[in-house]
Design a protein around this motif. Structure first.
Motif, short mmCIF file in Angstrom:
data_model
loop_
_atom_site.label_atom_id
_atom_site.label_comp_id
_atom_site.label_asym_id
_atom_site.label_seq_id
_atom_site.Cartn_x
_atom_site.Cartn_y
_atom_site.Cartn_z
N GLU A 97 46.93 25.37 32.40
CA GLU A 97 46.43 24.88 33.69
C GLU A 97 47.72 24.78 34.76
N VAL A 98 47.41 25.73 36.05
CA VAL A 98 48.27 25.72 36.71
C VAL A 98 48.04 25.47 38.18
N VAL A 99 49.10 25.31 39.02
CA VAL A 99 48.72 25.13 40.43
C VAL A 99 49.25 26.33 41.04
N ALA A 100 48.49 27.37 41.61
CA ALA A 100 48.86 28.61 42.23
C ALA A 100 48.78 28.29 43.72
N THR A 101 50.08 28.84 44.43
CA THR A 101 49.93 28.89 46.03
C THR A 101 50.05 30.34 46.37
N GLY A 102 49.24 30.56 47.63
CA GLY A 102 49.21 32.11 48.21
C GLY A 102 48.30 32.12 49.12
N LYS A 103 47.59 33.16 49.22
CA LYS A 103 46.61 33.30 50.48
C LYS A 103 45.55 34.02 49.68
N LEU A 104 44.45 34.01 50.26
CA LEU A 104 42.98 34.54 49.79
C LEU A 104 42.83 35.93 50.56
N THR A 105 42.51 36.91 49.54
CA THR A 105 42.26 38.18 50.49
C THR A 105 41.11 38.80 49.64
N THR A 106 40.69 40.04 50.16
CA THR A 106 39.67 40.81 49.62
C THR A 106 40.00 42.05 49.12
N TYR A 107 39.35 42.55 48.37
CA TYR A 107 39.82 43.90 47.64
C TYR A 107 38.62 44.66 47.87
N PRO A 108 38.38 45.58 49.03
CA PRO A 108 37.41 46.37 49.39
C PRO A 108 36.79 47.33 48.22
N GLY A 109 37.89 47.59 47.32
CA GLY A 109 37.65 48.78 46.27
C GLY A 109 36.48 48.14 45.33
#
Length: 492
Positions: A97-109
């Motif tokens: 169990e982790v806490v991830a820090t980042g940003k959401l994005t999409t993968y059009p493929g």
């Protein structure tokens, strides 16, 4: 009657796409709509922190990390680029169990959304302990913690290697305790003991000490101490990393683990050959106390002297006890002294008696020693001598026999005389030490020889094994078969 479709009267329902009256919005392409969604998601969720359980962790050949975060009701795909992966403080595994820090994005493929993780941490101490238990179980199953792999520590290590921070209090405590107990040569390999890159530095230090050659410029340690002060489980996490545990287990030098305080436990404590509760205790395990060792040696020397003298003391006591049981010399000789006195008295009386008997016999035979009697005996002996006749023939015959025997022995002596042939022209060859030279090879090894003739000796020098043979004597008019008796040819 055929059924009429419900949209048969709709003017927009046709084979060709037509714009509605008053509609100025052109249709978007898939790429354009995907780009709009991507921009919208990234603008709205440019920084997020997500907590979830890792699933499907996979490290690509490029170094990027692909995974999924999930909880009870949803699943979120994630990616972590190579640069961020290198800054991770733990090894990501499924179920953590982790806490991830980042940003959401999409993968059009694939028409899905995902999180690009910049930093990832374990979610709380409970999750950290769960990861620790999982790593411990996996390494223990490989046999890295098997007690049969433990090695005995050297009794008196000449060189001790210490893997720790050079600026902390740990190294000063170790050096101070070593100086108090037994001053030793210490090699310090400076490393980080917590934070990013600490595990790799500690593992490299342990392997570096093992790689030192026996006779190299830097002395190879006989013992390695991996030490760090106390701290939280997060501060000590570098010593739970698999790379450090494997380096300690593979070390060719005995290792003492001295990480944290007595209540702190890390995975290298199970892989090391000995665990010390504190760094100071590790120094006490490494070397004995010189004063105690000197006292022990002195005690052993005293016991050795006592053991050496004990047989002598016991022998003296036994000798004294047996000497007391022996009778006194006077008591042993008393019977012999009395017997000697008795025999002396008997001898005195016997001599006196013998003298008396001899005097009586002398008186008895004194009449027979008169002069007329002695003269009669002499005349009788003279008559017996006159009757004996010595015949000369018997004597001469005996003398002739002995002379013949002596003459025969003399002839044998003359035949066996080694110098007898010298009269006939032969010579006797002897070496410098007087031994007879019998062969030419023996004569070639001598520098000088003596030639003895019947009228004297002559010392000559040998020509050696490489000398040419002597020239033959010149021919003369003398008839064949006749030689000069006054000349003798060269022996060599």
């Amino acid at each position: 009657m055929p059924e009429v479709p419900p949209f048969a009267d709709d003017p927009s329902a046709g084979l060709l796409a037509k714009g509605a009256p008053g509609d100025n919005a052109a249709p978007l392409s898939i790429t354009e709509i995907s780009a709009l969604l991507k921009r919208t998601v990234e603008d709205r969720f440019g920084f997020v922190r997500v907590r979830g359980e890792l699933s499907g962790v996979k490290r690509a050949a490029s170094g990027h990390l692909y995974l999924a975060l999930k909880d009870e009701g949803a699943r979120l795909d994630g990616v972590m680029w190579k640069g961020s992966v290198q800054r991770l403080g733990f090894r990501p595994e499924d179920g953590i169990e982790v806490v991830a820090t980042g940003k959401l994005t999409t993968y059009p493929g694939r028409s899905n959304y995902q999180i690009v993780i910049e930093r990832m941490e374990i979610a709380g101490e409970g999750a950290l302990l769960a990861l620790l238990a999982k790593t411990k179980a996996r390494l223990e199953a490989e046999g890295l913690f098997d007690p049969r792999r433990k090695r005995a520590l050297p009794f008196l290590p000449r060189t001790i290697g210490v893997v720790t921070s050079p600026t902390g209090a740990v190294i000063r405590d170790i050096l101070h305790r070593l100086a108090d107990r037994w001053p030793s040569h210490v090699l310090v390999w400076p490393v980080l003991v917590q934070g990013q890159g600490a595990a790799e530095q500690v593992a490299a230090a342990v392997r570096g000490f093992s790689a030192l050659p026996e006779d190299g410029p830097v002395p190879r340690p006989d013992l390695v101490i991996v030490a760090r002060g106390g701290g939280s489980i997060e501060d000590l996490w570098a010593f739970n990393e698999e790379v450090v545990v494997r380096a300690v287990a593979d070390s060719t030098i005995p290792v003492i683990s001295a990480v944290g305080h007595e209540t702190d436990t890390t995975l290298i404590d199970f892989a090391a050959d000995r665990r010390a509760p504190t760094p100071t205790a590790a120094a006490e395990m490494a070397v004995p106390v010189r004063a105690e060792l000197a006292a022990q040696i002195a005690d052993l020397a005293l016991r050795q002297r006592r053991c050496a003298l004990r047989p002598v003391q016991l022998g003296r006591e036994r000798l004294e006890a047996r000497a007391q049981r022996l009778p006194r010399p006077e008591a042993l000789l008393a019977a012999r002294i009395q017997q000697l006195d008795d025999l002396g008295e008997r001898l005195r009386r016997g001599l006196a008696d013998r003298i008396g008997v001899a005097a009586q016999q002398l008186q008895r035979h004194a009449g027979r020693l008169s002069a007329p009697l002695l003269q009669a005996q002499r005349r009788h002996a003279q008559q017996r001598l006159d009757h004996v006749r010595l015949r000369p023939d018997d004597l001469l015959r005996r003398v002739a026999q002995e002379r013949l025997r002596v003459d025969g022995l003399d002839r044998v002596r003359r035949q066996l005389d080694p110098k007898a042939p010298l009269v006939r022209g032969y010579a006797l060859v002897t070496g410098p030490d007087g031994h007879v030279v019998r062969t030419r090879a023996e004569a070639a090894r001598l520098a000088t020889m003596t030639l003895e003739f019947h009228d004297g000796a002559l010392i000559v020098a040998a020509a050696g094994p490489g000398a040419p043979p002597p020239a033959p004597p010149p021919r003369s008019a003398r008839p064949a078969g006749r030689t000069d008796p006054a000349r003798q040819g060269d022996l060599f």
